[in-house]
Design a protein around this motif. Structure first.
Motif, PDB file in Angstrom:
ATOM      1  N   GLU A 253       2.998   7.683   1.484  1.00 38.04           N
ATOM      2  CA  GLU A 253       2.646   6.439   2.173  1.00 38.04           C
ATOM      3  C   GLU A 253       3.716   5.381   1.980  1.00 38.04           C
ATOM      4  OE1 GLU A 253      -0.928   4.447   0.818  1.00 38.04           O
ATOM      5  OE2 GLU A 253      -1.163   3.509   2.778  1.00 38.04           O
TER       6      GLU A 253
ATOM      7  N   GLU B 253       1.179   6.911   6.517  1.00 38.85           N
ATOM      8  CA  GLU B 253       0.674   7.637   5.358  1.00 38.85           C
ATOM      9  C   GLU B 253       0.073   9.001   5.705  1.00 38.85           C
ATOM     10  OE1 GLU B 253      -2.994   6.076   3.653  1.00 38.85           O
ATOM     11  OE2 GLU B 253      -2.797   4.292   4.892  1.00 38.85           O
TER      12      GLU B 253
ATOM     13  N   HIS C 290      -2.364   2.038   9.045  1.00 38.53           N
ATOM     14  CA  HIS C 290      -3.136   0.848   9.420  1.00 38.53           C
ATOM     15  C   HIS C 290      -2.272  -0.386   9.273  1.00 38.53           C
ATOM     16  CE1 HIS C 290      -3.368   0.223   5.049  1.00 38.53           C
ATOM     17  NE2 HIS C 290      -3.633   1.512   4.966  1.00 38.53           N
TER      18      HIS C 290
ATOM     19  N   THR D 129       1.186   0.795   7.603  1.00 36.52           N
ATOM     20  CA  THR D 129       1.478   1.890   6.698  1.00 36.52           C
ATOM     21  C   THR D 129       1.703   3.148   7.539  1.00 36.52           C
ATOM     22  OG1 THR D 129      -0.806   2.661   6.474  1.00 36.52           O
ATOM     23  CG2 THR D 129      -0.100   0.919   4.978  1.00 36.52           C
TER      24      THR D 129
ATOM     25  N   ASP E 173       0.871  -1.178   0.000  1.00 40.80           N
ATOM     26  CA  ASP E 173       0.000   0.000   0.000  1.00 40.80           C
ATOM     27  C   ASP E 173       0.903   1.220   0.000  1.00 40.80           C
ATOM     28  OD1 ASP E 173      -1.934   1.902   0.341  1.00 40.80           O
ATOM     29  OD2 ASP E 173      -2.720   1.112   2.218  1.00 40.80           O
TER      30      ASP E 173
HETATM   31 MN   LIG Z   1      -3.137   2.857   3.165  1.00 47.80          MN
END
Ligand SMILES: [Mn+2]
Length: 499
Positions: free
Chosen positions: A452, A412, A370, A410, A287
């Motif tokens: 991110e 971000e 997350h 992550t 991600d």
């Molecule tokens: Mn994300």
């Protein structure tokens, strides 16, 4: 137990070999937790139902199957319509595969015998799904442990195993979910290897996109390049989520790229591009968001906002280690943003007072980051005992946990200029008193910046899994090289970028 046969999932070329032992280890970790749980009776059997094959609405057009995440974590099985069981006392693993009709051999290919699946997945026994009830009954279990629990991001409930004949068994559907979720929160070294790979390939794909970006292109052309690179180079048939390829004002639309706004704007001079895209390999995702100027050169305002976000990102990375509360990292991010926005002149006044009125959430309405794993918003963010904040911004944080070694998250942070939120803040005297509305006016339509990265928490800090140009200088230099090397060639036609 068949643990040494050494099978792996592999798509050839330079793709990553995922040892099947990864899933045996996952099962053993789950067993250890269940055996230590005083609510688990002797002779319990875990029963999971795998994902089901689906078609497009009422038609017979198949949708590419992607395994259900809990089932994948436990068995690593790529086929649809299976069940799996684990005998908690003995550790024996049982896989149930569908008995396929003869027509399958005509339309879909060879029908494999059970032994094929036993070897492929290194389980102890393989049976057909229509035998599940009798096979389980022959083991005379005291209770079947099935999976029922709420996903704290979606609010949806996991699909509990059900099959004909299950009513003859004692079933407990509450014990398993929190235990398997806890296992999924901490990644093993074998899992980390796959996540590193997903991140490496996706990072390279982002770099290809940055190099190929040109004014006049459609956003989806760059989405397509990302997908192509991930699949061709990395064997990634799936992404972890729908690609967000926002340019200009679209870069402030947090989940742009959906069917109603399908990355179809033409990229214009002066636009910032915010591309949030991640490939997935054997269900382990990534991600990553890169934000860069479409023309390769940041304007002073773009540079200022970008560096404000980079500052918060790096401040969090410096602070991350076991024992740190994730909500405090979100608070740290907000504080850095408010300080930087004050330096830029958009805000004025005392930062502590801005924090009290939650001004940070106007510019970053989402959470700092997350868990990441088999799901892009991986499970376990709010187990029993960890409460979700109700404060603006913090309430969108997908986990409120204390960091532990082996967690993958992550980071971000973002600063966005979203008209709806800016208007709301300007209409609220408690917030508008901190806003220099004249300076803010300059940033209407600016879009947003998100940076991110994916990280793994280590014993003393963190490991950065993402590797893309990050500073303003790195991005400008990288894009200048890219534009020089692709000026005359269509990257897809030449495929130069893949060699
Ligand atoms: Mn994300």
């Amino acid at each position: 137990m068949a643990a040494s046969a050494g099978q792996y999932f592999w798509l050839g070329n330079e793709t990553h070999k995922v040892p099947v032992a990864l899933f045996a280890l996952n099962r053993n970790r789950l067993l250890a937790r269940l055996r230590a749980n005083k609510d688990v009776q002797k002779n319990s059997i875990v029963v999971l139902q795998g994902g089901e094959e689906t078609q497009r609405y009422c038609t017979d057009t198949g949708i590419i199957f992607r395994q259900e995440s809990f089932f994948h974590w436990t068995f690593g099985v790529t086929e649809a319509d299976c069940y799996g069981a684990i005998d908690v006392d003995t550790g024996k693993s049982l896989l149930f595969v569908p008995k396929l009709p003869e027509s399958y051999a005509v339309w879909m290919g060879k029908i494999h015998p059970r032994e094929y699946f036993r070897k492929k997945y290194e389980v102890d026994e393989v049976h057909y799904t229509d035998e599940i009830s009798s096979v389980l009954a022959s083991r005379n279990p005291s209770v079947l442990l099935t999976l029922r629990g709420v996903n704290t991001d979606s609010g949806n409930v996991s699909k509990e195993a059900s099959f004909e004949g299950i009513s003859q068994f004692q079933v407990n559907n509450t014990i398993l979910h929190p235990e398997i979720v806890e296992c999924r929160v901490i990644k093993t070294d074998l899992e980390l290897e796959v996540l590193r790979y997903s991140n490496r390939i996706s990072s390279e794909a982002h770099k290809e996109v940055m190099k190929a970006a040109k004014l006049g292109m459609k956003e989806y052309e760059l989405e397509s390049l990302f997908l192509h690179f991930c699949y061709k180079r990395g064997g990634m048939r799936h992404t972890s989520y729908t690609c967000i390829c926002g340019s200009g004002d679209n870069s402030s639309v947090l989940h742009y790229g959906h069917a109603g706004a399908p990355n179809d704007k033409t990229i214009a001079d002066g636009d910032l591009c915010l591309f949030d895209m991640g490939g997935e390999y054997h269900c382990y995702g990534s991600d990553i968001t890169c934000t860069f100027p479409a023309n390769g050169k940041f304007t002073p305002d773009q540079k200022a906002i970008y560096e404000a976000v980079l500052r918060s990102s790096r401040a969090v990375m410096k602070a991350v280690k076991p024992g740190v509360a994730w909500p405090n990292m979100h608070r740290l991010t907000d504080r850095v943003h408010l300080e930087e926005l004050t330096k830029i002149g958009i805000l004025k006044g005392n930062v502590d007072d801005m924090v009290k009125v939650h001004l940070g959430a106007i510019f970053m309405p989402h959470g700092l980051g997350h868990f990441l794993g088999i799901d892009v918003h991986d499970v376990g963010g709010y187990p029993e005992g960890v409460e979700r904040s109700t404060e603006p911004g913090l309430k969108s944080l997908r986990t409120g946990r204390i960091l532990q070694e082996g967690m993958v998250l992550t980071i971000e942070p973002g600063i966005y200029f979203i008209d709806h939120l800016l208007d709301q803040a300007l209409a609220d005297p408690a917030q508008s008193c901190f806003i220099n509305s004249e300076a803010l006016q300059r940033f209407r339509g600016f879009g947003g910046v998100r940076i991110e990265d994916d990280i793994a928490v280590t014993a003393n800090g963190m490991e950065l899994l993402t590797c893309v140009p990050r500073t303003v200088e790195e991005i400008e230099e990288f894009m200048a090289q890219g534009q020089a090397s692709t000026r005359s060639a269509d990257p897809i036609a030449s495929e130069k970028f893949l060699n």
